[in-house]
Scaffold this motif. Structure first.
Motif, PDB file in Angstrom:
ATOM      1  N   GLY A 208      -6.828 -10.863 -37.237  1.00 51.96           N
ATOM      2  CA  GLY A 208      -6.363 -12.208 -36.964  1.00 51.96           C
ATOM      3  C   GLY A 208      -4.943 -12.150 -36.436  1.00 51.96           C
ATOM      4  O   GLY A 208      -4.153 -11.289 -36.841  1.00 51.96           O
ATOM      5  N   ALA A 209      -4.628 -13.042 -35.513  1.00 45.35           N
ATOM      6  CA  ALA A 209      -3.271 -13.149 -34.982  1.00 45.35           C
ATOM      7  C   ALA A 209      -2.598 -14.344 -35.640  1.00 45.35           C
ATOM      8  O   ALA A 209      -3.157 -15.442 -35.677  1.00 45.35           O
ATOM      9  N   ILE A 210      -1.409 -14.131 -36.175  1.00 42.30           N
ATOM     10  CA  ILE A 210      -0.622 -15.225 -36.736  1.00 42.30           C
ATOM     11  C   ILE A 210       0.201 -15.827 -35.607  1.00 42.30           C
ATOM     12  O   ILE A 210       1.001 -15.139 -34.962  1.00 42.30           O
ATOM     13  N   LEU A 211      -0.006 -17.111 -35.367  1.00 46.00           N
ATOM     14  CA  LEU A 211       0.668 -17.821 -34.282  1.00 46.00           C
ATOM     15  C   LEU A 211       1.624 -18.868 -34.841  1.00 46.00           C
ATOM     16  O   LEU A 211       1.420 -19.386 -35.943  1.00 46.00           O
ATOM     17  N   ARG A 212       2.634 -19.177 -34.056  1.00 45.61           N
ATOM     18  CA  ARG A 212       3.603 -20.200 -34.487  1.00 45.61           C
ATOM     19  C   ARG A 212       3.793 -21.234 -33.392  1.00 45.61           C
ATOM     20  O   ARG A 212       3.943 -20.907 -32.223  1.00 45.61           O
ATOM     21  N   GLY A 213       3.760 -22.491 -33.809  1.00 50.64           N
ATOM     22  CA  GLY A 213       4.122 -23.590 -32.940  1.00 50.64           C
ATOM     23  C   GLY A 213       5.347 -24.281 -33.484  1.00 50.64           C
ATOM     24  O   GLY A 213       5.526 -24.371 -34.705  1.00 50.64           O
ATOM     25  N   THR A 214       6.204 -24.764 -32.615  1.00 53.48           N
ATOM     26  CA  THR A 214       7.405 -25.494 -33.027  1.00 53.48           C
ATOM     27  C   THR A 214       7.206 -26.970 -32.755  1.00 53.48           C
ATOM     28  O   THR A 214       6.809 -27.358 -31.647  1.00 53.48           O
ATOM     29  N   VAL A 215       7.461 -27.800 -33.751  1.00 55.00           N
ATOM     30  CA  VAL A 215       7.323 -29.247 -33.594  1.00 55.00           C
ATOM     31  C   VAL A 215       8.355 -29.714 -32.571  1.00 55.00           C
ATOM     32  O   VAL A 215       9.559 -29.477 -32.749  1.00 55.00           O
ATOM     33  N   PRO A 216       7.941 -30.347 -31.481  1.00 55.00           N
ATOM     34  CA  PRO A 216       8.905 -30.784 -30.463  1.00 55.00           C
ATOM     35  C   PRO A 216       9.990 -31.690 -31.049  1.00 55.00           C
ATOM     36  O   PRO A 216       9.712 -32.583 -31.855  1.00 55.00           O
ATOM     37  N   LEU A 217      11.226 -31.410 -30.677  1.00 59.96           N
ATOM     38  CA  LEU A 217      12.412 -32.179 -31.074  1.00 59.96           C
ATOM     39  C   LEU A 217      12.778 -32.018 -32.542  1.00 59.96           C
ATOM     40  O   LEU A 217      13.644 -32.722 -33.053  1.00 59.96           O
ATOM     41  N   SER A 218      12.158 -31.059 -33.233  1.00 57.05           N
ATOM     42  CA  SER A 218      12.447 -30.884 -34.657  1.00 57.05           C
ATOM     43  C   SER A 218      13.834 -30.310 -34.912  1.00 57.05           C
ATOM     44  O   SER A 218      14.329 -30.365 -36.045  1.00 57.05           O
ATOM     45  N   ALA A 219      14.500 -29.779 -33.886  1.00 57.23           N
ATOM     46  CA  ALA A 219      15.864 -29.286 -34.057  1.00 57.23           C
ATOM     47  C   ALA A 219      16.827 -30.422 -34.388  1.00 57.23           C
ATOM     48  O   ALA A 219      17.923 -30.182 -34.908  1.00 57.23           O
ATOM     49  N   LEU A 220      16.409 -31.655 -34.121  1.00 57.56           N
ATOM     50  CA  LEU A 220      17.253 -32.825 -34.422  1.00 57.56           C
ATOM     51  C   LEU A 220      16.908 -33.404 -35.787  1.00 57.56           C
ATOM     52  O   LEU A 220      16.975 -34.620 -35.993  1.00 57.56           O
ATOM     53  N   ALA A 221      16.582 -32.545 -36.730  1.00 59.50           N
ATOM     54  CA  ALA A 221      16.119 -32.993 -38.052  1.00 59.50           C
ATOM     55  C   ALA A 221      17.048 -33.992 -38.732  1.00 59.50           C
ATOM     56  O   ALA A 221      16.573 -34.987 -39.298  1.00 59.50           O
ATOM     57  N   PRO A 222      18.381 -33.796 -38.732  1.00 56.40           N
ATOM     58  CA  PRO A 222      19.252 -34.788 -39.400  1.00 56.40           C
ATOM     59  C   PRO A 222      19.118 -36.190 -38.804  1.00 56.40           C
ATOM     60  O   PRO A 222      19.181 -37.188 -39.530  1.00 56.40           O
TER      61      PRO A 222
END
Length: 243
Positions: A208-222
């Protein structure tokens, strides 16, 4: 014990007609519809039991989402997730390890347990529904374990080839493996690692390959944490066509 093997896999059925979809959180009242979808999309060894589905809903009701046809009320897609430590993939070997890993005290990371779908409209509704929720609650990354169904044929042609070489291989900028290409189109652009004996899958040689997705605009969490959720939802609705 949950032996289902749902790795956010796309449906293998032929595309169906467009069905207008609306997503919401799932509850126990949805169990009959969930079981019908399970039986339709997975074989006896793969399908989750009713007890499995109850456990997922009860454990993380805010991470269990379904999309329903607005005309018929039919369940079109279901999505189940759970929190994991940010570095969980370093300490797991199998899909079952991922599902049963200890819950972290704090984390910005989710693991996708399963996605079952009848058509793409339901999947799109799920993602649009969950995006503002993920932003508001500080989720930054979503991981999943994917089969690599082209691996067996590739190894026959490259008997000395390393599995890591295959899962990172590209053609014209896209993953060589068809399943990894599909997930890349869904935003899972990072191949983190490959795990032997991750789950039973003949064409993947049980890798199995472990994949990662980043939630768009999540860098602006505050920023998202400070805004009311209805406003976050309005912003994401306006931006969804641009991302």
């Amino acid at each position: 014990m949950d032996h289902s093997l749902h790795f956010l896999a796309p449906s293998t059925a032929r595309p169906t007609a467009t069905e207008p979809a609306r997503a919401r959180f799932l509850g126990r009242r949805d169990l009959p519809a969930l079981m019908e979808l399970e039986r339709e999309k997975w074989n006896d060894d793969q399908a989750a039991s009713q007890d499995d589905l109850c456990a997922r809903i009860d454990a993380h009701p805010d991470l269990a989402v379904g999309a329903f046809c607005t005309r018929s009320g039919r369940l079109l897609a279901s999505l189940f997730m759970r929190p994991v430590a940010d570095d969980f993939y370093r300490h797991v070997q199998t899909w079952d390890d991922c599902v049963r890993a200890p819950l972290p005290a704090t984390s910005s990371t989710l693991f996708g347990i399963s996605l079952s779908s009848r058509n793409g409209d339901g999947v799109e509704a799920l993602l649009k529904f969950f995006w503002p929720i993920a932003l508001k609650r500080g989720w930054r990354h979503i991981y999943l374990g994917s089969p690599v169904p082209g691996l067996r044929d590739w190894r026959e042609a490259h008997p000395d080839g390393a599995v890591d070489e295959y899962v990172h291989a590209t053609r014209r900028g896209l993953p060589l493996d068809p399943q990894l290409r599909y997930y890349r189109s869904r935003g899972f652009t990072k191949v983190v690692c490959a795990k032997p004996d991750y789950f039973p899958h003949e064409r993947s040689l049980d890798y199995g390959a472990i994949l990662r997705g980043t939630v768009p605009l999540s860098a602006l969490a505050p920023l998202w944490a400070a805004l009311p959720e209805p406003y976050v939802r309005r912003v994401t609705r306006a931006l969804s066509s641009l991302l």
